[in-house]
Write a protein that holds these residues in place. Structure first.
Motif, PDB file in Angstrom:
ATOM      1  N   GLU A 223      35.283 -26.934  20.676  1.00 35.62           N
ATOM      2  CA  GLU A 223      34.573 -25.559  21.239  1.00 35.62           C
ATOM      3  C   GLU A 223      32.922 -26.075  21.542  1.00 35.62           C
ATOM      4  O   GLU A 223      32.622 -25.728  22.450  1.00 35.62           O
ATOM      5  CB  GLU A 223      34.672 -24.509  20.241  1.00 35.62           C
ATOM      6  CG  GLU A 223      34.163 -23.246  20.731  1.00 35.62           C
ATOM      7  CD  GLU A 223      34.150 -22.156  19.599  1.00 35.62           C
ATOM      8  OE1 GLU A 223      34.667 -22.254  18.612  1.00 35.62           O
ATOM      9  OE2 GLU A 223      33.093 -21.424  19.671  1.00 35.62           O
TER      10      GLU A 223
ATOM     11  N   TYR B 242      29.056  -9.845  11.733  1.00 34.36           N
ATOM     12  CA  TYR B 242      27.958 -10.706  12.674  1.00 34.36           C
ATOM     13  C   TYR B 242      27.078  -9.652  13.593  1.00 34.36           C
ATOM     14  O   TYR B 242      26.005  -9.942  13.732  1.00 34.36           O
ATOM     15  CB  TYR B 242      28.785 -11.485  13.726  1.00 34.36           C
ATOM     16  CG  TYR B 242      27.841 -12.245  14.716  1.00 34.36           C
ATOM     17  CD1 TYR B 242      27.005 -13.514  14.367  1.00 34.36           C
ATOM     18  CD2 TYR B 242      27.725 -11.843  15.846  1.00 34.36           C
ATOM     19  CE1 TYR B 242      26.158 -13.737  15.062  1.00 34.36           C
ATOM     20  CE2 TYR B 242      26.678 -12.160  16.867  1.00 34.36           C
ATOM     21  CZ  TYR B 242      26.146 -13.111  16.564  1.00 34.36           C
ATOM     22  OH  TYR B 242      24.950 -13.535  17.530  1.00 34.36           O
ATOM     23  N   ASP B 243      27.620  -8.647  13.892  1.00 37.61           N
ATOM     24  CA  ASP B 243      26.941  -7.750  14.810  1.00 37.61           C
ATOM     25  C   ASP B 243      25.917  -6.934  14.113  1.00 37.61           C
ATOM     26  O   ASP B 243      24.702  -6.678  14.352  1.00 37.61           O
ATOM     27  CB  ASP B 243      27.933  -6.632  15.611  1.00 37.61           C
ATOM     28  CG  ASP B 243      28.755  -7.092  16.581  1.00 37.61           C
ATOM     29  OD1 ASP B 243      28.202  -8.500  17.279  1.00 37.61           O
ATOM     30  OD2 ASP B 243      29.943  -6.991  16.820  1.00 37.61           O
TER      31      ASP B 243
ATOM     32  N   LYS C 269      23.529 -16.191  20.518  1.00 35.10           N
ATOM     33  CA  LYS C 269      24.669 -15.502  20.963  1.00 35.10           C
ATOM     34  C   LYS C 269      25.669 -16.503  21.617  1.00 35.10           C
ATOM     35  O   LYS C 269      26.954 -16.295  21.240  1.00 35.10           O
ATOM     36  CB  LYS C 269      24.168 -14.290  21.597  1.00 35.10           C
ATOM     37  CG  LYS C 269      23.659 -13.136  20.889  1.00 35.10           C
ATOM     38  CD  LYS C 269      23.480 -12.082  21.448  1.00 35.10           C
ATOM     39  CE  LYS C 269      22.708 -10.813  20.468  1.00 35.10           C
ATOM     40  NZ  LYS C 269      22.393  -9.846  21.399  1.00 35.10           N
ATOM     41  N   SER C 270      25.240 -17.414  22.384  1.00 28.70           N
ATOM     42  CA  SER C 270      26.255 -18.271  23.339  1.00 28.70           C
ATOM     43  C   SER C 270      27.198 -19.087  22.169  1.00 28.70           C
ATOM     44  O   SER C 270      28.239 -19.279  22.523  1.00 28.70           O
ATOM     45  CB  SER C 270      25.394 -19.209  24.128  1.00 28.70           C
ATOM     46  OG  SER C 270      24.746 -20.137  23.395  1.00 28.70           O
TER      47      SER C 270
ATOM     48  N   CYS D  93      29.822 -16.463  20.972  1.00 31.88           N
ATOM     49  CA  CYS D  93      30.284 -15.882  21.931  1.00 31.88           C
ATOM     50  C   CYS D  93      31.770 -15.283  21.693  1.00 31.88           C
ATOM     51  O   CYS D  93      32.291 -14.083  22.214  1.00 31.88           O
ATOM     52  CB  CYS D  93      30.013 -16.067  23.306  1.00 31.88           C
ATOM     53  SG  CYS D  93      30.794 -17.485  23.634  1.00 31.88           S
ATOM     54  N   CYS D  94      32.623 -16.374  21.168  1.00 29.08           N
ATOM     55  CA  CYS D  94      33.981 -16.116  21.255  1.00 29.08           C
ATOM     56  C   CYS D  94      34.338 -15.724  19.717  1.00 29.08           C
ATOM     57  O   CYS D  94      35.501 -15.249  19.437  1.00 29.08           O
ATOM     58  CB  CYS D  94      34.748 -17.273  21.391  1.00 29.08           C
ATOM     59  SG  CYS D  94      34.265 -18.196  22.925  1.00 29.08           S
ATOM     60  N   LYS D  95      33.498 -15.421  19.000  1.00 24.84           N
ATOM     61  CA  LYS D  95      33.718 -15.102  17.470  1.00 24.84           C
ATOM     62  C   LYS D  95      33.087 -13.894  16.840  1.00 24.84           C
ATOM     63  O   LYS D  95      32.270 -14.044  15.908  1.00 24.84           O
ATOM     64  CB  LYS D  95      33.439 -16.529  16.563  1.00 24.84           C
ATOM     65  CG  LYS D  95      34.447 -17.486  16.674  1.00 24.84           C
ATOM     66  CD  LYS D  95      33.750 -18.755  16.161  1.00 24.84           C
ATOM     67  CE  LYS D  95      34.775 -19.995  16.167  1.00 24.84           C
ATOM     68  NZ  LYS D  95      34.235 -21.286  15.651  1.00 24.84           N
ATOM     69  N   THR D  96      32.668 -12.982  17.548  1.00 25.97           N
ATOM     70  CA  THR D  96      32.129 -11.804  17.023  1.00 25.97           C
ATOM     71  C   THR D  96      32.902 -11.356  15.962  1.00 25.97           C
ATOM     72  O   THR D  96      34.191 -11.274  16.025  1.00 25.97           O
ATOM     73  CB  THR D  96      31.514 -11.023  18.205  1.00 25.97           C
ATOM     74  OG1 THR D  96      32.561 -10.474  18.898  1.00 25.97           O
ATOM     75  CG2 THR D  96      30.330 -11.420  19.043  1.00 25.97           C
TER      76      THR D  96
ATOM     77  N   LYS E 265      30.981 -26.243  25.032  1.00 23.23           N
ATOM     78  CA  LYS E 265      29.839 -25.516  25.287  1.00 23.23           C
ATOM     79  C   LYS E 265      28.670 -26.473  25.512  1.00 23.23           C
ATOM     80  O   LYS E 265      27.305 -26.033  25.861  1.00 23.23           O
ATOM     81  CB  LYS E 265      29.552 -24.393  24.087  1.00 23.23           C
ATOM     82  CG  LYS E 265      30.586 -23.158  24.034  1.00 23.23           C
ATOM     83  CD  LYS E 265      30.184 -22.536  22.751  1.00 23.23           C
ATOM     84  CE  LYS E 265      31.263 -21.331  22.607  1.00 23.23           C
ATOM     85  NZ  LYS E 265      31.156 -20.692  21.331  1.00 23.23           N
TER      86      LYS E 265
ATOM     87  N   GLU F  72      18.561 -14.736  21.249  1.00 22.65           N
ATOM     88  CA  GLU F  72      19.455 -14.513  22.056  1.00 22.65           C
ATOM     89  C   GLU F  72      20.566 -15.722  22.394  1.00 22.65           C
ATOM     90  O   GLU F  72      21.598 -15.647  22.752  1.00 22.65           O
ATOM     91  CB  GLU F  72      18.991 -14.190  23.414  1.00 22.65           C
ATOM     92  CG  GLU F  72      18.435 -12.494  23.528  1.00 22.65           C
ATOM     93  CD  GLU F  72      19.223 -11.620  22.864  1.00 22.65           C
ATOM     94  OE1 GLU F  72      20.343 -11.276  23.551  1.00 22.65           O
ATOM     95  OE2 GLU F  72      18.715 -10.944  21.948  1.00 22.65           O
ATOM     96  N   GLU F  73      19.694 -16.751  22.267  1.00 17.60           N
ATOM     97  CA  GLU F  73      20.367 -18.230  22.735  1.00 17.60           C
ATOM     98  C   GLU F  73      21.733 -18.534  21.571  1.00 17.60           C
ATOM     99  O   GLU F  73      22.434 -18.974  21.915  1.00 17.60           O
ATOM    100  CB  GLU F  73      19.480 -19.159  22.543  1.00 17.60           C
ATOM    101  CG  GLU F  73      18.981 -19.365  23.963  1.00 17.60           C
ATOM    102  CD  GLU F  73      18.289 -20.851  24.316  1.00 17.60           C
ATOM    103  OE1 GLU F  73      18.048 -21.297  25.364  1.00 17.60           O
ATOM    104  OE2 GLU F  73      17.930 -21.420  23.066  1.00 17.60           O
TER     105      GLU F  73
END
Ligand SMILES: [Fe+2]
Length: 312
Positions: free
Chosen positions: A9, A40-41, A29-30, A33-36, A13, A26-27
């Motif tokens: 993975e 985490y939120d 988050k990339s 992105c598939c593991k929220t 990326k 913000e970076e």
């Protein structure tokens, strides 16, 4: 398998072996992105909230530093006037201490411990205090931070009313000290090396038919193996030790000092440990509630076992 999929993975990326710095949160988050997840939120949204910061001293990775504050240490320069704006109206620091609503973390054990040099600069570790208030909504919130043990005129005491970045940085310095203490003392020392001694003593001194041997041995199944790996990793100067704030010598000195001055039989027993730190009636302390329940189950199981009857 999990490790392989993670590597794939990161490669996909373009992040594998990357040495680029993150520019902002913000970076990050990339990366996820598939593991929220809900957790985490929540953390991403509340990472700078004082309430959430305080909550972590009770229910985060390290619930082992916080203690009730019934008197401000003489070298902690906080005053009633400084923290009054962050307390409930009409009360005072003195009153709240009497009511059992003031807590603190003291990182004095890190004072004088050698830190690493990074990019030609000696790294700084906080050795001071974090003062916390259990407010009427039962939320624990930081109300003052002193970064060093020694009182200083400048850049030492921080309050929530300071600029957002100053207060955030002060909280981060304390969190770094907390993390160092957690990994060195509560994790490496107490869960690995102290238990190592118990495992060796059991194997060397108790006969196989001894009731204590029967009770303890299932818990030492992988202790020696894991600790051998841990020792190799910790002592590898090009490994973990080359990326942390403390030097290898500093970490070993810290563990030796704390073990000598603070590790007692009682300190390793959860009920007595909680009582000694004045934490028995703190609200929303899930670590204590869950831990004591587990402690009770183990105690009842030991008492019920035939070994206990033979022994007592
Ligand atoms: Fe571990």
């Amino acid at each position: 398998m999990l490790k392989l999929s993670s590597v794939l993975e990161l490669t996909a990326k373009g992040l594998k072996d990357s040495t680029e710095n993150w520019k902002d949160f913000e970076e990050l988050k990339s990366l996820f992105c598939c593991k929220t997840s809900a957790m985490y939120d929540y953390v991403a949204a509340h990472r700078q909230d004082d309430d959430f910061y305080g909550f972590q001293f009770l229910n985060g990775v390290n619930p082992n530093m916080i203690q009730l504050c019934s008197q401000i240490p003489p070298n902690f320069q906080v005053t009633d006037a400084m923290v009054k704006p962050f307390l409930q109206e009409g009360t005072s620091l003195e009153k709240e201490m009497k009511n059992g609503n003031i807590f603190f973390c003291d990182y004095k054990t890190l004072d004088g411990i050698q830190t690493r040099v990074y990019n030609g600069e000696q790294l700084v570790v906080a050795t001071g205090f974090c003062l916390l208030y259990m407010n009427p909504e039962n939320k624990l919130t930081p109300i003052a931070i002193q970064l060093l043990q020694q009182p200083a005129k400048e850049n030492n005491l921080f309050l929530p009313s300071d600029s957002e970045t100053d207060w955030l940085l002060a909280k981060m310095f304390i969190k770094n000290a907390d993390s160092i203490h957690h990994q060195s003392i509560n994790h490496l020392l107490n869960t690995h090396f102290v238990v190592h001694g118990c495992a060796l003593a059991t194997l060397r001194n108790l006969p196989l038919i001894h009731p204590l041997y029967k009770l303890l041995i299932p818990h030492f199944r992988q202790t020696l193996h894991v600790n051998t790996l841990a020792q190799t990793r910790v002592k590898d100067r090009s490994g973990i030790s080359s990326r942390t704030t403390l030097t290898l010598e500093g970490r070993l000195k810290l563990m030796a000092q704390v073990h000598q001055s603070e590790t007692t039989y009682i300190s390793l027993c959860l009920p007595e440990n909680m009582a000694a730190r004045g934490l028995m009636s703190v609200p929303n302390f899930h670590y204590r509630d869950d831990g004591l329940e587990l402690w009770g189950h183990i105690q009842r199981s030991v008492k019920r076992s035939p070994f206990h009857t033979m022994w007592s």
